[in-house]
Design an enzyme around this catalytic site. Structure first.
Site, mmCIF file in Angstrom:
data_model
loop_
_atom_site.group_PDB
_atom_site.id
_atom_site.type_symbol
_atom_site.label_atom_id
_atom_site.label_comp_id
_atom_site.label_asym_id
_atom_site.label_seq_id
_atom_site.Cartn_x
_atom_site.Cartn_y
_atom_site.Cartn_z
ATOM 1 C CG HIS A 62 52.746 30.747 24.611
ATOM 2 N ND1 HIS A 62 51.752 30.698 25.561
ATOM 3 C CD2 HIS A 62 52.248 31.520 23.614
ATOM 4 C CE1 HIS A 62 50.717 31.411 25.158
ATOM 5 N NE2 HIS A 62 51.002 31.920 23.965
ATOM 6 N N GLY A 70 42.148 36.279 15.020
ATOM 7 C CA GLY A 70 40.718 36.113 14.820
ATOM 8 C C GLY A 70 39.873 37.091 15.602
ATOM 9 C CD GLU A 71 42.449 38.198 19.107
ATOM 10 O OE1 GLU A 71 43.070 37.772 20.084
ATOM 11 O OE2 GLU A 71 42.850 38.063 17.929
ATOM 12 C CE1 TYR A 131 44.112 33.167 24.771
ATOM 13 C CE2 TYR A 131 42.438 34.885 24.611
ATOM 14 C CZ TYR A 131 43.763 34.495 24.560
ATOM 15 O OH TYR A 131 44.725 35.436 24.303
ATOM 16 N NE ARG A 164 41.790 38.949 24.319
ATOM 17 C CZ ARG A 164 43.082 38.936 23.990
ATOM 18 N NH1 ARG A 164 43.434 38.683 22.740
ATOM 19 N NH2 ARG A 164 44.010 39.151 24.901
ATOM 20 C CG HIS A 196 45.954 34.679 27.758
ATOM 21 N ND1 HIS A 196 46.672 35.264 26.752
ATOM 22 C CD2 HIS A 196 45.031 35.602 28.163
ATOM 23 C CE1 HIS A 196 46.214 36.493 26.543
ATOM 24 N NE2 HIS A 196 45.220 36.720 27.400
ATOM 25 C CG HIS A 225 50.933 36.324 27.650
ATOM 26 N ND1 HIS A 225 51.844 35.924 26.691
ATOM 27 C CD2 HIS A 225 49.739 35.771 27.289
ATOM 28 C CE1 HIS A 225 51.226 35.163 25.802
ATOM 29 N NE2 HIS A 225 49.958 35.056 26.140
ATOM 30 N NE ARG A 228 48.537 41.388 28.801
ATOM 31 C CZ ARG A 228 48.028 40.768 27.729
ATOM 32 N NH1 ARG A 228 48.032 39.442 27.658
ATOM 33 N NH2 ARG A 228 47.520 41.465 26.742
ATOM 34 C CG ASP A 284 51.858 35.059 22.023
ATOM 35 O OD1 ASP A 284 51.280 33.998 21.741
ATOM 36 O OD2 ASP A 284 51.251 36.100 22.310
#
Length: 388
Positions: A62, A70-71, A131, A164, A196, A225, A228, A284
């Site tokens: 990954h 880009g957020e 996403y 998102r 994700h 993830h 997390r 990541d």
């Protein structure tokens, strides 16, 4: 063309013992305890590693090879990753993904970047989509991308339980999983949906519902993830009992909280009776690592790096996990999940991807597809624009 690595403590990742390994072109052609006799006319390159550990090249399953982020606007886009950002970390194979920005970055650029890394000596694949739903694809469907585009092996990273994401319904999710699974059957590729996982309270509920209500094999559903946050990890441990592979992220220092490190996640997973061969760890790499408050405002960000993978290996071995067991989430487990049949193990006929580790489990030499990329801890081969 011939390279002989002598007096190596070999891990396949299973322990082989002290021996020698001979490569020709991109393949391993001999591995054993007897030192092969090579005529001078063959002009073989010989390196004596004097008992150092030689292990399979790491597979980073990954990474944002075209850059992530880009957020917070155009300036927050992470640049594409260069060759040595992988090889210096012992990574000889990588799988690229798209994340939040699957609009200005797309499957076309991802496939092209994978081909570029291949030209530079790495083994590279990617997933289609990103996403959001509908998926960004090149041929018009996930099934078409997997069947007709050589580097594309699955779908991902499709965002679940994240503000998102495009908030897919269960039916939408199952249709995507069906496309991936059938394409995998048609091609012999992985055919997975790499999901994700965000910090949303729904956690893994969509994957749990999917497994409970459809005929698609559980291995198709691949959450990442999962470490997390602690509630998500607890759900992932339970989900893995259905036959899923789960993927932990080797977060860099300062980005672990409120979760747990990948090494800690593996140890807890194993101690809770999880099948250790269904646990993988990725970096990541190239991805933005944002944290948000409850209203979706950015509170911090960072960038993932493949360098965290050897750090994680060191943490596992320092905590008493045997080397063969510690290597599996970076090598053989990933190869099995992704159906990369010549990767993840040292054996005759496998690709000549290997890492020589020093006594502190740091990367000393790296060979990818039969060529040295790192020698004595220094980069020996750089990507095209690294040399400018």
């Amino acid at each position: 063309m011939l390279k002989l690595i002598k007096n190596a403590r070999l891990y396949s990742p299973e322990p082989v013992g002290l021996g020698h390994i001979l490569t020709a072109g991109e393949r391993i052609i001999y591995l054993g305890s007897k030192n092969p006799e090579l005529p001078d006319q063959l002009q073989a390159e010989i390196i004596d590693v004097e008992g150092a550990a030689v292990v399979p090249g790491f597979i980073d399953g990954h990474a944002h090879i075209t850059g992530g982020g880009g957020e917070t606007g155009p300036a927050s886009r992470v640049p594409p990753l260069v060759l040595s950002s992988f090889t210096r970390a012992g990574v000889t194979s990588v799988v690229g993904v798209l994340g939040t920005d699957d609009l200005t970055r797309n499957t076309q650029t991802l496939v092209q970047q994978a081909y570029g890394l291949r030209e530079e000596g790495l083994s590279a694949w990617c997933h289609t989509g990103g996403y959001h739903v509908p998926l960004t694809t090149l041929t018009g469907s996930a099934r078409g991308d997997i069947v007709f585009l050589d580097p594309v092996i699955g779908v991902g990273e499709l965002a679940i339980s994240d503000h998102r994401s495009s908030q897919p319904t269960l039916d939408e999710f199952l249709r995507i999983a069906s496309e991936a699974h059938v394409a995998g059957l048609m091609t012999g590729k992985a055919g997975i949906v790499h999901c994700h996982m965000g910090d949303g309270e729904r956690g893994l509920s969509m994957l749990e519902q999917a497994i409970a209500t459809c005929e698609i094999p559980a291995r198709v559903f691949n959450p990442t993830h999962v470490n997390r946050n602690k509630p998500l990890f607890e759900q992932a441990v339970a989900l893995a009992r259905h036959g899923c592979y789960i993927d932990a992220t080797a977060f860099p220092c300062g980005h672990v909280e409120p979760g747990i490190s990948a090494a800690e996640a593996y140890i807890q997973f194993r101690d809770l009776g999880g099948h250790a061969d269904r646990f993988t760890i990725s970096s990541d790499g190239g991805g933005c690592l944002p944290a948000f408050d409850h209203e979706g405002n950015l509170t911090r960000f960072g960038v993932g790096l493949s360098d965290t993978l050897p750090d994680m290996l060191r943490e596992l071995t320092n905590r008493g996990v045997p080397m063969p067991e510690a290597l599996a989430p970076l090598t053989s487990n990933v190869a099995d999940l992704l159906k990369l049949h010549r990767k993840g193990r040292l054996n005759v006929g496998m690709d000549a991807d290997l890492v020589v580790l020093d006594e502190n489990t740091a990367v000393r030499h790296v060979m990818a597809r039969g060529e040295w990329h790192v020698r004595d801890g220094q980069i020996a081969r750089r990507g095209m624009y690294e040399q400018v």
